[in-house]
Motif scaffolding. Structure first.
Motif, PDB file in Angstrom:
ATOM      1  N   UNK A  20       0.820  -1.212   0.000  1.00 14.30           N
ATOM      2  CA  UNK A  20       0.000   0.000   0.000  1.00 14.30           C
ATOM      3  C   UNK A  20       0.860   1.270   0.000  1.00 14.30           C
ATOM      4  N   UNK A  21       2.131   1.159   0.344  1.00 19.02           N
ATOM      5  CA  UNK A  21       3.036   2.308   0.362  1.00 19.02           C
ATOM      6  C   UNK A  21       3.754   2.538  -0.964  1.00 19.02           C
ATOM      7  N   UNK A  22       3.534   1.681  -1.943  1.00 20.99           N
ATOM      8  CA  UNK A  22       4.182   1.852  -3.249  1.00 20.99           C
ATOM      9  C   UNK A  22       3.527   3.028  -3.972  1.00 20.99           C
ATOM     10  N   UNK A  23       4.347   3.986  -4.383  1.00 19.61           N
ATOM     11  CA  UNK A  23       3.852   5.160  -5.096  1.00 19.61           C
ATOM     12  C   UNK A  23       4.821   5.510  -6.215  1.00 19.61           C
ATOM     13  N   UNK A  24       4.268   6.107  -7.265  1.00 20.37           N
ATOM     14  CA  UNK A  24       5.083   6.489  -8.417  1.00 20.37           C
ATOM     15  C   UNK A  24       4.751   7.924  -8.799  1.00 20.37           C
ATOM     16  N   UNK A  25       5.786   8.706  -9.022  1.00 15.61           N
ATOM     17  CA  UNK A  25       5.603  10.056  -9.557  1.00 15.61           C
ATOM     18  C   UNK A  25       6.322  10.124 -10.893  1.00 15.61           C
ATOM     19  N   UNK A  26       6.011  11.155 -11.659  1.00 15.81           N
ATOM     20  CA  UNK A  26       6.570  11.284 -13.014  1.00 15.81           C
ATOM     21  C   UNK A  26       7.282  12.620 -13.178  1.00 15.81           C
ATOM     22  N   UNK A  27       8.250  12.625 -14.038  1.00 16.42           N
ATOM     23  CA  UNK A  27       8.850  13.862 -14.518  1.00 16.42           C
ATOM     24  C   UNK A  27       9.325  13.602 -15.942  1.00 16.42           C
ATOM     25  N   UNK A  28       9.580  14.658 -16.644  1.00 13.66           N
ATOM     26  CA  UNK A  28       9.951  14.530 -18.055  1.00 13.66           C
ATOM     27  C   UNK A  28      11.058  15.516 -18.381  1.00 13.66           C
ATOM     28  N   UNK A  29      12.028  15.057 -19.132  1.00 18.04           N
ATOM     29  CA  UNK A  29      13.102  15.921 -19.606  1.00 18.04           C
ATOM     30  C   UNK A  29      13.130  15.842 -21.129  1.00 18.04           C
ATOM     31  N   UNK A  30      14.118  16.464 -21.721  1.00 20.64           N
ATOM     32  CA  UNK A  30      14.232  16.437 -23.182  1.00 20.64           C
ATOM     33  C   UNK A  30      14.455  15.031 -23.715  1.00 20.64           C
ATOM     34  N   UNK A  31      15.105  14.187 -22.916  1.00 23.65           N
ATOM     35  CA  UNK A  31      15.468  12.853 -23.390  1.00 23.65           C
ATOM     36  C   UNK A  31      14.724  11.707 -22.713  1.00 23.65           C
ATOM     37  N   UNK A  32      14.122  11.961 -21.541  1.00 25.79           N
ATOM     38  CA  UNK A  32      13.570  10.856 -20.755  1.00 25.79           C
ATOM     39  C   UNK A  32      12.174  11.143 -20.221  1.00 25.79           C
TER      40      UNK A  32
END
Length: 85
Positions: A20-32
């Protein structure tokens, strides 16, 4: 495009004591497209594994999923340690 949140959670949740503690956030760069994985601090060792073998296997699976972009996917396992310390 592959739903990387679902893929990562599907792989990680069976490995940890506190799914229940598993969490994912996102970010984006020019390559990834970067996916930041957060877990309970007691589960970090389970995700990384001995000599990083589990983490490398998770990354191999995630990186092998098809994506319809020139950008690559990167999985960052957040261990709670501040890089600036």
């Amino acid at each position: 495009m592959t739903n990387f949140d679902k893929l990562i959670k599907k792989i990680v949740k069976p490995l940890v004591e506190y799914p229940e503690d598993v969490a994912i956030t996102h970010s984006e760069s020019d390559r990834f497209y970067e996916y930041h994985l957060f877990t309970n601090t007691n589960d970090i060792g389970r995700i990384i594994g001995k000599k990083g073998h589990v983490a490398q296997t998770i990354r191999t699976i995630v990186y092998s999923a098809r994506i319809s972009s020139k950008k690559r996917v990167r999985l960052i396992i957040e261990d709670g340690k501040n890089k600036n310390s």
